[in-house]
Design a protein around this motif. Structure first.
Motif, mmCIF file in Angstrom:
data_model
loop_
_atom_site.group_PDB
_atom_site.id
_atom_site.type_symbol
_atom_site.label_atom_id
_atom_site.label_comp_id
_atom_site.label_asym_id
_atom_site.label_seq_id
_atom_site.Cartn_x
_atom_site.Cartn_y
_atom_site.Cartn_z
ATOM 1 N N ALA A 34 -1.286 -0.455 6.099
ATOM 2 C CA ALA A 34 -1.010 0.359 7.246
ATOM 3 C C ALA A 34 0.473 0.332 7.432
ATOM 4 O O ALA A 34 0.946 -0.882 7.656
ATOM 5 C CB ALA A 34 -1.943 0.076 8.166
ATOM 6 N N ASP A 88 -0.392 5.543 5.107
ATOM 7 C CA ASP A 88 -0.858 4.070 4.311
ATOM 8 C C ASP A 88 -0.251 4.015 3.026
ATOM 9 O O ASP A 88 0.122 5.350 2.551
ATOM 10 C CB ASP A 88 -2.359 4.348 3.943
ATOM 11 N N THR A 116 -3.163 9.266 6.751
ATOM 12 C CA THR A 116 -4.259 8.710 7.228
ATOM 13 C C THR A 116 -4.673 8.686 8.707
ATOM 14 O O THR A 116 -3.735 8.740 9.466
ATOM 15 C CB THR A 116 -4.619 7.281 6.776
#
Length: 164
Positions: free
Chosen positions: A146, A132, A124
């Motif tokens: 995250a 992610d 990401t």
């Protein structure tokens, strides 16, 4: 015409074989053309369109947060090296247009927990950890977790693989 040019730039060749790793998907123009040409076309095409299909690494390079396309490729390859050696992880090459595929932890799907969608690892540009994790789920997708880069993914794999 610019939109058509962009769609051709991210399109994989018709002869592309099924991929088992992100590196095997790198056959489109955006992967092979000089990086400055790719970046220039992306910037001209995207304008104010944040939804333009593009690889995560290109969005990150265009924003100035990732140094180069090559670094993006290295990040994808390191995730592949880590997950490709572990039992239960499978690479899924058919991601959104222009994207690099993602990894699914198959034991988290239809296991004891009954989830219909497995734990998913994807690259990401949302944050500078570049990874992610979407936890296994059945209904509405939860917020992605995250992860702080490859070291963060490696240190949390036990947690992510515990859902079965």
């Amino acid at each position: 015409m610019l939109d058509l040019e962009w769609s051709q730039a991210i399109e994989l060749p018709r002869f592309a074989l099924p991929a088992t790793r992100p590196a095997e998907l790198r056959q489109a123009w955006v992967h092979r053309a000089p990086e400055d040409a790719v970046l220039g076309l992306y910037r001209r095409t995207s304008g104010t369109d944040d939804a333009l299909p593009a690889p995560w690494w290109l969005r990150a390079v265009a924003s100035g947060r990732l140094e180069s396309r090559e670094l993006g490729f290295r990040i994808e390859d390191r995730v592949a090296q880590l997950l490709g050696k572990r039992m239960g992880w499978e690479f899924v090459p058919w991601a959104a247009d222009g994207e690099s595929g993602y990894w699914e932890f198959m034991p988290s799907e239809r296991g004891k927990s009954g989830h219909s969608i497995p734990t998913t690892v994807l690259n990401t540009d949302r944050h500078d950890g570049w990874i992610d994790v979407l936890p296994a789920h059945s209904a509405r997708a939860p917020e992605p977790v995250a992860v702080a880069g490859l070291a963060g993914l490696r240190s949390r794999l036990g947690e992510f693989e515990a859902v079965r």
